[in-house]
Enzyme design. Structure first.
Site, short mmCIF file in Angstrom:
data_model
loop_
_atom_site.label_atom_id
_atom_site.label_comp_id
_atom_site.label_asym_id
_atom_site.label_seq_id
_atom_site.Cartn_x
_atom_site.Cartn_y
_atom_site.Cartn_z
N ASP A 1 -16.20 -2.40 -6.19
CA ASP A 1 -17.18 -1.36 -6.52
C ASP A 1 -16.71 -0.42 -7.63
O ASP A 1 -17.07 0.76 -7.66
CB ASP A 1 -17.56 -0.55 -5.26
CG ASP A 1 -18.06 -1.43 -4.15
OD1 ASP A 1 -18.69 -2.46 -4.45
OD2 ASP A 1 -17.83 -1.10 -2.97
N LYS B 1 -18.25 -3.01 -11.90
CA LYS B 1 -18.19 -4.28 -12.66
C LYS B 1 -19.56 -4.65 -13.22
O LYS B 1 -19.67 -5.12 -14.35
CB LYS B 1 -17.66 -5.41 -11.75
CG LYS B 1 -16.20 -5.18 -11.35
CD LYS B 1 -15.71 -6.22 -10.36
CE LYS B 1 -16.37 -6.13 -9.02
NZ LYS B 1 -16.01 -4.94 -8.23
N GLY C 1 -21.74 -6.79 -4.57
CA GLY C 1 -23.00 -6.10 -4.88
C GLY C 1 -22.78 -5.39 -6.21
O GLY C 1 -22.03 -4.42 -6.26
N HIS C 2 -23.34 -5.94 -7.26
CA HIS C 2 -23.09 -5.41 -8.61
C HIS C 2 -24.37 -4.73 -9.12
O HIS C 2 -25.43 -5.35 -9.16
CB HIS C 2 -22.65 -6.53 -9.55
CG HIS C 2 -21.32 -7.12 -9.17
ND1 HIS C 2 -20.70 -8.12 -9.87
CD2 HIS C 2 -20.48 -6.83 -8.14
CE1 HIS C 2 -19.56 -8.42 -9.29
NE2 HIS C 2 -19.40 -7.65 -8.22
N GLN D 1 -15.24 -8.15 -6.24
CA GLN D 1 -14.24 -7.40 -5.47
C GLN D 1 -13.18 -6.80 -6.41
O GLN D 1 -13.49 -6.52 -7.56
CB GLN D 1 -13.59 -8.27 -4.39
CG GLN D 1 -14.53 -8.66 -3.26
CD GLN D 1 -15.40 -9.87 -3.57
OE1 GLN D 1 -14.92 -10.88 -4.03
NE2 GLN D 1 -16.67 -9.79 -3.27
P1 GDP Z 1 -19.43 -3.18 -8.69
O1 GDP Z 1 -19.47 -3.87 -7.37
O2 GDP Z 1 -18.05 -3.09 -9.24
O3 GDP Z 1 -20.39 -3.78 -9.68
O4 GDP Z 1 -19.90 -1.69 -8.42
P2 GDP Z 1 -21.17 -1.23 -7.54
O5 GDP Z 1 -22.40 -1.54 -8.29
O6 GDP Z 1 -21.06 -1.74 -6.16
O7 GDP Z 1 -20.92 0.32 -7.44
C1 GDP Z 1 -20.78 1.12 -8.58
C2 GDP Z 1 -21.85 2.20 -8.54
O8 GDP Z 1 -21.56 3.19 -9.50
C3 GDP Z 1 -23.24 1.68 -8.92
O9 GDP Z 1 -24.20 2.43 -8.22
C4 GDP Z 1 -23.33 1.97 -10.42
O10 GDP Z 1 -24.67 2.12 -10.88
C5 GDP Z 1 -22.58 3.25 -10.50
N1 GDP Z 1 -21.86 3.52 -11.78
C6 GDP Z 1 -21.18 2.64 -12.55
N2 GDP Z 1 -20.56 3.30 -13.55
C7 GDP Z 1 -20.84 4.61 -13.39
C8 GDP Z 1 -20.47 5.79 -14.07
O11 GDP Z 1 -19.70 5.78 -15.03
N3 GDP Z 1 -20.94 6.97 -13.60
C9 GDP Z 1 -21.77 7.04 -12.52
N4 GDP Z 1 -22.19 8.24 -12.12
N5 GDP Z 1 -22.15 5.93 -11.84
C10 GDP Z 1 -21.67 4.74 -12.26
P1 IMO Z 2 -17.93 -5.98 -5.23
O1 IMO Z 2 -17.92 -7.25 -6.03
C1 IMO Z 2 -16.23 -3.64 -1.95
C2 IMO Z 2 -14.68 -5.88 1.47
C3 IMO Z 2 -15.40 -5.73 2.79
C4 IMO Z 2 -14.24 -5.90 3.75
C5 IMO Z 2 -13.40 -6.97 3.07
C6 IMO Z 2 -13.64 -8.38 3.60
O2 IMO Z 2 -19.26 -5.37 -5.09
O3 IMO Z 2 -16.87 -5.05 -5.71
P2 IMO Z 2 -15.64 -10.11 3.27
O4 IMO Z 2 -17.09 -10.01 3.63
O5 IMO Z 2 -15.38 -10.38 1.84
O6 IMO Z 2 -14.88 -11.06 4.16
O7 IMO Z 2 -15.04 -8.65 3.62
O8 IMO Z 2 -13.74 -6.91 1.70
N1 IMO Z 2 -15.53 -6.31 0.33
C7 IMO Z 2 -15.91 -5.50 -0.66
N2 IMO Z 2 -15.71 -4.17 -0.83
N3 IMO Z 2 -16.86 -4.36 -2.90
C8 IMO Z 2 -17.04 -5.69 -2.76
O9 IMO Z 2 -17.56 -6.47 -3.74
C9 IMO Z 2 -16.60 -6.32 -1.58
N4 IMO Z 2 -16.63 -7.57 -1.11
C10 IMO Z 2 -15.97 -7.55 0.06
O10 IMO Z 2 -16.00 -4.46 2.90
O11 IMO Z 2 -13.48 -4.72 3.79
MG MG Z 3 -20.14 -3.54 -5.44
#
Ligand code: GDP
Ligand code: IMO
Ligand code: MG
Length: 421
Positions: free
Chosen positions: A13, A16, A40-41, A221
């Protein structure tokens, strides 16, 4: 031609989706190569927000997405995602590896059963069947995309695998009977739809590299969830580090030109397991609230803490990261002071590396360096020098400590809220 790899350096998170979408403008192919729908991207384009679990983020920019061999594919989630995107006016161009393992219904049942069995020692998985599916792959009990496209081989595999899975389900005391006929019907129907997408994607990618196309590899991840170098056993079941990309996509390591490590300006984690810089106080609550730190896949609140440079240095070393992308810098605005963990104190000894024993990780006390915060921040700075002076000091410290230059700073979720350096 360039092959750029983007990976998370923390516990996932890191942003990415946002960074991959940004770099997709120059890409011909955007490739997911590990993980599955546990990811979840998020991509934000003006007022539109897309949350993708399996589809590579580059499809939002109209680029060809590849779901490569290293991904574990849940066809139900994938087709829902394709249909949803199509409804929203983005018909994703997608290719799926014939070798990608498929998440089967029993993988999801067993993911839940194992977690229930572990009780208060549970991993806190996303319950998407990821661990059981990767376990089956390594145990050579996997069902791959190519198998779904041929009903006879699917039937043979189910005949062999289902009785074993039923025994396991029974041992866990779960009252579910696997219905072979129903599974065969559902998954061969998925197979018929998959036929439009399934190819040997490693051949496509290697041909593209020969033709000097631009390829963006999208990690899921982050390093600390890597099954080898993360906070084992509180990890996912795939290789989230750079090495995972060559196996997961079927390209040679020397093909990769740049390895971009994404660093959230603070630390978050979803699920169980130690988090040395976790803040169980008002500052932690502040980061969670202001940063909207809610899991994209499971909607669980993310645990928050200060930036941990022991983790980021570990990540840079393991993956040979060549550039850093810092995200969510905007969230630190308004904090009077900002702390950064530079080493740990473990049983009275100072250590600057990440320990292997999970009990040691849990016992590590962060050693902090404190920085002055900033109260205002331009919402659309064009240059690094437009950032508040205190933020510049913070970022330069990260570069110095990791010995890796920063190439991008993100100050908001949108595409334009990005500074390229
Ligand atoms: P990922 O799994 O690495 O793709 O990250 P996620 O999408 O799960 O979580 C990142 C969250 O931060 C999302 O809601 C993005 O829209 C948000 N985000 C990404 N970059 C920034 C930033 O620079 N500032 C803010 N405020 N939000 C951001
Ligand atoms: P992105 O790509 C954050 C965490 C789960 C749990 C552990 C194992 O959005 O960054 P799993 O279901 O993979 O066996 O769970 O890994 N986890 C993540 N945490 N971002 C993710 O993906 C994750 N994918 C798995 O919360 O702790
Ligand atoms: Mg994510």
């Amino acid at each position: 031609m360039t092959v750029i790899l983007v990976i998370g350096t923390q516990w996932g998170d890191e942003g990415k989706g946002k960074v991959v979408d940004y770099y997709s403008k120059n890409a011909d192919y955007v490739v997911r190569y590990q993980g599955g729908a546990n990811a979840g991207h998020t991509i934000k384009v003006r007022d539109e927000v897309y949350k993708l679990h399996l589809t590579p983020s580059g499809v939002i920019q109209g680029k060809t997405g590849i779901i490569a061999n290293g991904v574990v594919v849940d066809p139900e989630i994938l087709f829902n995602e394709i249909d949803e995107l199509t409804k929203r006016g983005i018909k994703p161009k997608l290719l799926i590896s014939d070798r990608a393992n498929i998440i089967m219904p029993y993988h999801k049942i067993l993911d839940g059963a194992e977690e229930q069995y572990l009780g208060d020692k549970k991993i806190g998985t996303t319950k998407r069947g990821i661990g059981p599916c990767y376990s089956d792959k390594v145990a050579r009990n996997g069902i791959r995309a190519i198998d779904l496209t041929d009903i006879e081989s699917l039937q043979r595999l189910l005949d062999r695998i289902l009785p074993l899975k039923q025994k396991l389900i029974d041992i866990y005391g779960i009252k579910t009977t696997l219905d072979k006929k129903e599974i065969l019907e559902t998954y061969s129907a998925y197979g018929r739809r998959l036929k439009d997408y399934v190819i040997p994607t490693h051949i496509e990618l290697n041909k593209a590299i020969k033709k000097k196309k631009n390829i963006l590899l999208e990690g899921a991840q982050g390093t600390m969830l890597d099954v080898e170098f993360g906070t084992y056993p509180y990890t996912t079941s795939s290789h989230t580090i750079a090495g995972g990309s060559t196996i997961g996509a079927g390209i040679g390591p020397r093909m990769i030109d740049e390895i971009i490590g994404i660093v959230k300006a603070y630390t978050t984690r979803v699920g169980e397991g130690p988090l040395p810089t976790e803040l169980l106080d008002k500052t932690g609550e502040h980061l969670q609230k202001v940063g909207h730190e809610i899991g994209t896949t499971t909607s669980r609140p993310r645990r928050c803490g200060w930036l941990d440079l022991v983790v980021v240095r570990h990540s840079c070393m393991i993956s040979g990261i060549t550039k850093l992308a810092i995200t969510k810098l905007d969230i630190l605005k308004g904090l009077p002071e900002i702390k950064v963990c530079t080493s740990y104190s473990l049983n009275g000894n100072k250590i600057d590396y990440f320990p292997a024993r999970i009990e040691d990780v849990a016992a590590c006390k962060p050693v902090y360096k404190t920085f002055k915060g900033w109260t205002t921040m331009d919402t659309s700075p064009a240059l690094f020098s437009d950032l508040p002076k205190e933020a510049q000091v913070y970022l330069r410290f990260i570069e110095k400590e990791t010995d890796v230059p920063i190439s991008l700073v993100s100050i908001g979720p949108g595409r334009t809220e990005t500074i390229e350096i």
